[in-house]
Design an enzyme around this catalytic site. Structure first.
Site, mmCIF file in Angstrom:
data_model
loop_
_atom_site.group_PDB
_atom_site.id
_atom_site.type_symbol
_atom_site.label_atom_id
_atom_site.label_comp_id
_atom_site.label_asym_id
_atom_site.label_seq_id
_atom_site.Cartn_x
_atom_site.Cartn_y
_atom_site.Cartn_z
ATOM 1 C CE LYS A 163 -13.095 -2.949 1.018
ATOM 2 N NZ LYS A 163 -13.922 -3.396 2.143
ATOM 3 C CE LYS A 175 -5.988 -8.118 -1.299
ATOM 4 N NZ LYS A 175 -6.088 -7.929 0.122
ATOM 5 C CE LYS A 217 -4.326 -1.830 1.277
ATOM 6 N NZ LYS A 217 -5.568 -1.791 1.993
HETATM 7 P P1 AMP Z 1 -11.087 -5.571 3.973
HETATM 8 O O1 AMP Z 1 -12.080 -5.281 2.930
HETATM 9 O O2 AMP Z 1 -9.673 -5.374 3.490
HETATM 10 O O3 AMP Z 1 -11.406 -4.910 5.276
HETATM 11 O O4 AMP Z 1 -11.182 -7.137 4.217
HETATM 12 C C1 AMP Z 1 -12.204 -7.750 4.966
HETATM 13 C C2 AMP Z 1 -12.012 -9.238 4.984
HETATM 14 O O5 AMP Z 1 -12.169 -9.781 3.651
HETATM 15 C C3 AMP Z 1 -10.625 -9.704 5.456
HETATM 16 O O6 AMP Z 1 -10.799 -10.844 6.276
HETATM 17 C C4 AMP Z 1 -9.920 -10.083 4.189
HETATM 18 O O7 AMP Z 1 -8.963 -11.089 4.405
HETATM 19 C C5 AMP Z 1 -11.062 -10.616 3.329
HETATM 20 N N1 AMP Z 1 -10.780 -10.486 1.876
HETATM 21 C C6 AMP Z 1 -10.592 -9.339 1.189
HETATM 22 N N2 AMP Z 1 -10.366 -9.584 -0.121
HETATM 23 C C7 AMP Z 1 -10.397 -10.944 -0.273
HETATM 24 C C8 AMP Z 1 -10.247 -11.833 -1.391
HETATM 25 N N3 AMP Z 1 -10.013 -11.390 -2.638
HETATM 26 N N4 AMP Z 1 -10.365 -13.163 -1.162
HETATM 27 C C9 AMP Z 1 -10.620 -13.639 0.083
HETATM 28 N N5 AMP Z 1 -10.777 -12.863 1.180
HETATM 29 C C10 AMP Z 1 -10.674 -11.526 1.014
#
Ligand code: AMP
Ligand code: TRP
Length: 323
Positions: A192, A189, A108
Site C-alpha cells: 500500500k 509484492k 524496512k
Molecule cells: P499489512 O498490511 O502489512 O498489515 O498486512 C496485512 C496482511 O495482508 C498480512 O497477512 C500480509 O501477509 C497480507 N499481505 C500484504 N500484502 C500482501 C500481498 N501483496 N499479497 C498477499 N498478502 C499480502
C-alpha cells in the site's frame, strides 16, 4: 484463529486476497479474533488525526469484507493493554540475533533515515498478539511466515523455561494469491505504500480505474499462458488473482487461455465484480460510525477477558506479583 492488520494507509488487493479473504472464510470454522494493530503502525511516525481515521476506516472495511461481529471478535490492539505488557516479556525472551535476522526488518530499515527500536522489536509485539489468545492458526500472507516461525520459537522457549503456558501456533497461508505481486513490477509484492500507484489496486478504488490497471499489467514478451511464478511472474500473478476471485485453480485457468488480452480482460472483470459488493457495504457502514465503534468496544471487552486470563498465568510463571 487470530490475525492482525496495520492501519497504515489504504487496503490493497494483496491484503484482501492474501489475508482477509481467509479471515472471512475461517470465522465460521473456529473461534476467530481479528485485530487492527494500531501499535504496530507506530513503528514509523504517524499523524495522529490520520491514524485515528485510518483505524476506524480499516475496521469498517473489515466489516464490509465480511467479518461478522456476531461470530468473530474484532478489536483495536491498543484497547487491550495486555498486548504491550506481554510484548515486553517476549522482548526478553527473543534474542537480538533472531530479531536482526527478520527480513521485514532488514527491508524496512535498509533505506530508512530513522529506525525506531519498535521497528526492531516489532515481532515481539506480534508474537504477544498471537500468544495471548491460545491461538492455533494464524491466517496471513506469505510475507509473514518468518514472523510466525519466530512466534512459535518464542512460545516453545517460554514453555520450556517456565512451564506450559502458550499454545504453539501454525501459520495458515492461502493456497492461492498468498503473495499478490505489483502489476507494474511483478517481481515485488503489491503493497500500500504509494511508490507504485499503477501497480497497486486499492480495495476502495474507482472500479473503472481498477479494470484499466489490470488491462495494463506488465506481462512478458512470450505469448504463452502458463502458471509459472518464477519464470512468468506477471502472467502467473494475473492467474493467481483470477483464481482467488473465482475459486478455480490457476493451472486450470491457464489451460483456458491462449492469449494475454482475454486473460487480462477476464481478470479485470472478476476483480471488479469481487470488489463491487465490498464497496457497496463499505459505503453503508461509513454512514454509521457509531455502529462500528460499538462493535469495537464489545470486541475489546471480549479480547480483554481472554488476554487478562493469559497474563495472570504468565505473571505467575515469571514470579511477578498477582494483580
Ligand atoms: P499489512 O498490511 O502489512 O498489515 O498486512 C496485512 C496482511 O495482508 C498480512 O497477512 C500480509 O501477509 C497480507 N499481505 C500484504 N500484502 C500482501 C500481498 N501483496 N499479497 C498477499 N498478502 C499480502
Ligand atoms: N505483522 C503483520 C503484517 O505486517 C500484522 C500483524 C500484527 C499480525 N500482529 C499480528 C498478523 C498477529 C497476524 C497475527 O502484516
Amino acid at each position: 484463529m487470530f490475525s492482525g492488520i496495520k492501519p497504515t494507509g489504504p487496503v490493497q488487493l494483496g491484503n484482501l486476497l492474501g489475508a482477509l479473504r481467509t479471515w472471512v472464510e475461517d470465522q465460521h470454522r473456529a473461534e476467530s479474533i481479528y485485530c487492527v494493530v494500531d501499535l504496530h503502525a507506530l513503528t514509523v511516525p504517524q499523524d495522529p488525526e490520520v491514524l485515528r481515521r485510518t483505524t476506524m476506516e480499516l475496521a469498517q472495511l473489515l466489516l464490509a469484507v465480511g467479518i461478522d461481529p456476531s461470530v468473530a471478535t474484532l478489536f483495536v490492539q491498543s484497547d487491550v493493554p495486555e498486548h504491550t505488557e506481554l510484548s515486553w516479556i517476549l522482548e526478553c525472551t527473543v534474542s537480538f540475533g533472531e530479531l536482526r535476522r527478520m527480513t521485514q526488518f532488514k527491508d524496512k530499515s535498509a533505506d530508512a533515515e530513522f529506525v525506531s527500536g519498535g521497528l526492531f522489536t516489532y515481532p515481539a509485539l506480534m508474537a504477544a498478539d498471537i500468544l495471548l489468545y491460545d491461538t492455533n492458526e494464524v491466517p496471513v500472507g506469505e510475507d509473514q511466515r518468518q514472523h510466525l516461525e519466530l512466534t512459535r520459537d518464542l512460545a516453545t522457549r517460554f514453555n520450556s523455561r517456565y512451564g506450559e503456558t502458550f499454545v504453539v501456533p501454525e501459520a495458515t497461508v492461502a493456497r492461492v494469491a498468498a503473495r499478490v505481486m505489483d502489476l507494474q513490477d511483478p517481481t515485488r509484492k503489491m503493497s500500500k505504500s504509494d511508490e507504485s500507484p499503477q501497480g497497486t489496486i486499492l480495495v476502495l478504488e474507482d472500479l473503472d480505474q481498477v479494470a484499466r490497471k489490470i488491462r495494463r499489467a506488465v506481462t512478458d514478451t512470450e505469448n504463452e499462458v502458463r502458471f509459472d511464478p518464477a519464470i512468468k511472474p506477471g502472467v502467473s500473478n494475473l492467474l493467481g488473482v483470477l483464481a482467488a476471485c473465482t475459486g478455480v485453480a490457476p493451472q486450470e485457468l491457464a489451460s483456458r487461455y491462449t492469449q494475454y488480452g482475454p486473460l487480462k480482460a477476464d481478470t479485470a472483470d472478476a476483480v471488479v465484480e469481487y470488489l463491487r459488493p465490498i464497496q457497496a457495504r463499505y459505503a453503508e457502514l461509513a454512514s454509521d460510525p457509531a455502529g462500528t465503534r460499538e462493535v469495537l468496544v464489545r470486541g475489546a471487552e471480549r479480547a480483554r477477558e481472554l488476554a487478562a486470563l493469559k497474563m495472570a498465568l504468565v505473571r505467575e510463571r515469571l514470579g511477578l506479583p498477582a494483580r
